[in-house]
Design an enzyme around this catalytic site. Structure first.
Site, PDB file in Angstrom:
ATOM      1  N   SER A 108     -11.605  68.820  44.960  1.00  0.00           N
ATOM      2  CA  SER A 108     -10.672  68.120  45.847  1.00  0.00           C
ATOM      3  C   SER A 108      -9.258  68.697  45.761  1.00  0.00           C
ATOM      4  O   SER A 108      -8.867  69.293  44.753  1.00  0.00           O
ATOM      5  CB  SER A 108     -10.618  66.639  45.486  1.00  0.00           C
ATOM      6  OG  SER A 108     -11.909  66.073  45.517  1.00  0.00           O
TER       7      SER A 108
HETATM    8  N1  SAH Z   1     -14.912  65.557  41.449  1.00  0.00           N
HETATM    9  C1  SAH Z   1     -15.251  66.926  41.804  1.00  0.00           C
HETATM   10  C2  SAH Z   1     -15.340  67.145  43.300  1.00  0.00           C
HETATM   11  C3  SAH Z   1     -16.659  66.763  43.724  1.00  0.00           C
HETATM   12  S1  SAH Z   1     -17.253  67.195  45.308  1.00  0.00           S
HETATM   13  C4  SAH Z   1     -14.293  67.922  41.200  1.00  0.00           C
HETATM   14  O1  SAH Z   1     -13.305  67.518  40.559  1.00  0.00           O
HETATM   15  O2  SAH Z   1     -14.535  69.120  41.342  1.00  0.00           O
HETATM   16  C5  SAH Z   1     -18.492  65.937  45.382  1.00  0.00           C
HETATM   17  C6  SAH Z   1     -19.639  66.123  44.414  1.00  0.00           C
HETATM   18  O3  SAH Z   1     -20.449  64.973  44.520  1.00  0.00           O
HETATM   19  C7  SAH Z   1     -20.539  67.310  44.741  1.00  0.00           C
HETATM   20  O4  SAH Z   1     -20.627  68.143  43.631  1.00  0.00           O
HETATM   21  C8  SAH Z   1     -21.870  66.657  45.072  1.00  0.00           C
HETATM   22  O5  SAH Z   1     -23.000  67.411  44.659  1.00  0.00           O
HETATM   23  C9  SAH Z   1     -21.786  65.353  44.302  1.00  0.00           C
HETATM   24  N2  SAH Z   1     -22.661  64.275  44.759  1.00  0.00           N
HETATM   25  C10 SAH Z   1     -22.973  63.908  46.028  1.00  0.00           C
HETATM   26  N3  SAH Z   1     -23.792  62.840  46.023  1.00  0.00           N
HETATM   27  C11 SAH Z   1     -24.003  62.515  44.708  1.00  0.00           C
HETATM   28  C12 SAH Z   1     -24.755  61.497  44.051  1.00  0.00           C
HETATM   29  N4  SAH Z   1     -25.482  60.582  44.712  1.00  0.00           N
HETATM   30  N5  SAH Z   1     -24.731  61.461  42.700  1.00  0.00           N
HETATM   31  C13 SAH Z   1     -24.022  62.376  41.988  1.00  0.00           C
HETATM   32  N6  SAH Z   1     -23.301  63.360  42.555  1.00  0.00           N
HETATM   33  C14 SAH Z   1     -23.281  63.421  43.908  1.00  0.00           C
END
Ligand code: SAH
Length: 215
Positions: A61
């Site tokens: 993000s």
């Molecule tokens: N917080 C992260 C950004 C994440 S992007 C950072 O600091 O880099 C969103 C993430 O959520 C992705 O990696 C995606 O694979 C994950 N995601 C999506 N649905 C999910 C779920 N149901 N459970 C766990 N992770 C999930």
């Protein structure tokens, strides 16, 4: 590329200038080497004012979004925190510097593995990572004082509200797949809850039993 200077500029120009006030959030983001959480080829862009790809069609993000969501969690240092969507591990690292213990769930194995490596190299030892569907929370580790979802949800997942401690905060983007609103759920001592809306945002999809069905 001087990362210390880039990081200081990011904190001043993107966070403080836009109203981030929580000193602990500011200090943590001033310290944490964000460039280690992106691929080497993109390290020079790590402090830019935008999200960046981290592989597997997912993103880390924008720094301001990380700061705002973290500020909304109002961490003082003693909390148990849950994050859904580990991704690069950057947000989990920020949380780990501000709370007692962080549990984080990622559904894509290679991302979770890479995040583990970076977090270990930084000696952030209070983070527990699980590879699973985070839309149902983490029953064995609940209740949590604060929960953060870093992917866009169609609705507020009921299991996450359930796993919030009384007085706890759940912060998540809610909306359709193109745009969402950052929402904060405040759980009262009697178990009922109130919701507050923050800014508009755009996240990748939260995929799972209490999220979207597919990408
Ligand atoms: N917080 C992260 C950004 C994440 S992007 C950072 O600091 O880099 C969103 C993430 O959520 C992705 O990696 C995606 O694979 C994950 N995601 C999506 N649905 C999910 C779920 N149901 N459970 C766990 N992770 C999930």
């Amino acid at each position: 590329m001087n990362y210390d200077i880039a990081r200081k500029r990011m904190v001043e120009g993107q966070l403080i200038a836009r109203g981030i006030r929580d000193r602990r959030v500011i200090e943590a983001m001033l310290k944490l080497p964000r460039h280690l959480f992106v691929e080497e080829a993109m390290a020079a862009q790590a402090y830019n004012d935008n999200p960046l790809p981290i592989g597997e069609r997912q993103t880390i993000s924008q720094p301001y979004m990380v700061a705002l969501m973290t500020e909304l969690m109002e961490l003082k240092g003693k909390e148990r925190v849950l994050e859904i969507g580990t991704g690069s591990g950057y947000q989990a690292a920020v949380l780990a510097m501000l709370a007692d213990r962080v549990c984080t769930i990622e559904r894509i194995r290679p991302l979770a593995m890479r995040a583990r490596k970076v977090l270990d190299s930084l000696r952030l030892l209070n983070i527990n990572i699980k590879i699973d569907d985070g839309t149902v929370g983490w029953e064995e580790e609940a209740p949590f004082d604060a929960i953060l979802v870093t992917a866009g949800a169609p609705d507020i997942p009921p299991k996450l509200v359930e796993q919030l401690a009384p007085g706890g905060r759940l912060v998540l983007p809610v909306g359709d797949q193109f745009s969402q609103t950052l929402v904060r759920v405040l759980k009262r001592e009697d178990g009922t809850y109130a919701t507050e809306q923050s800014i508009g945002c755009r996240f990748v999809k939260l995929i799972g039993r209490n999220g979207w069905e597919t990408e």
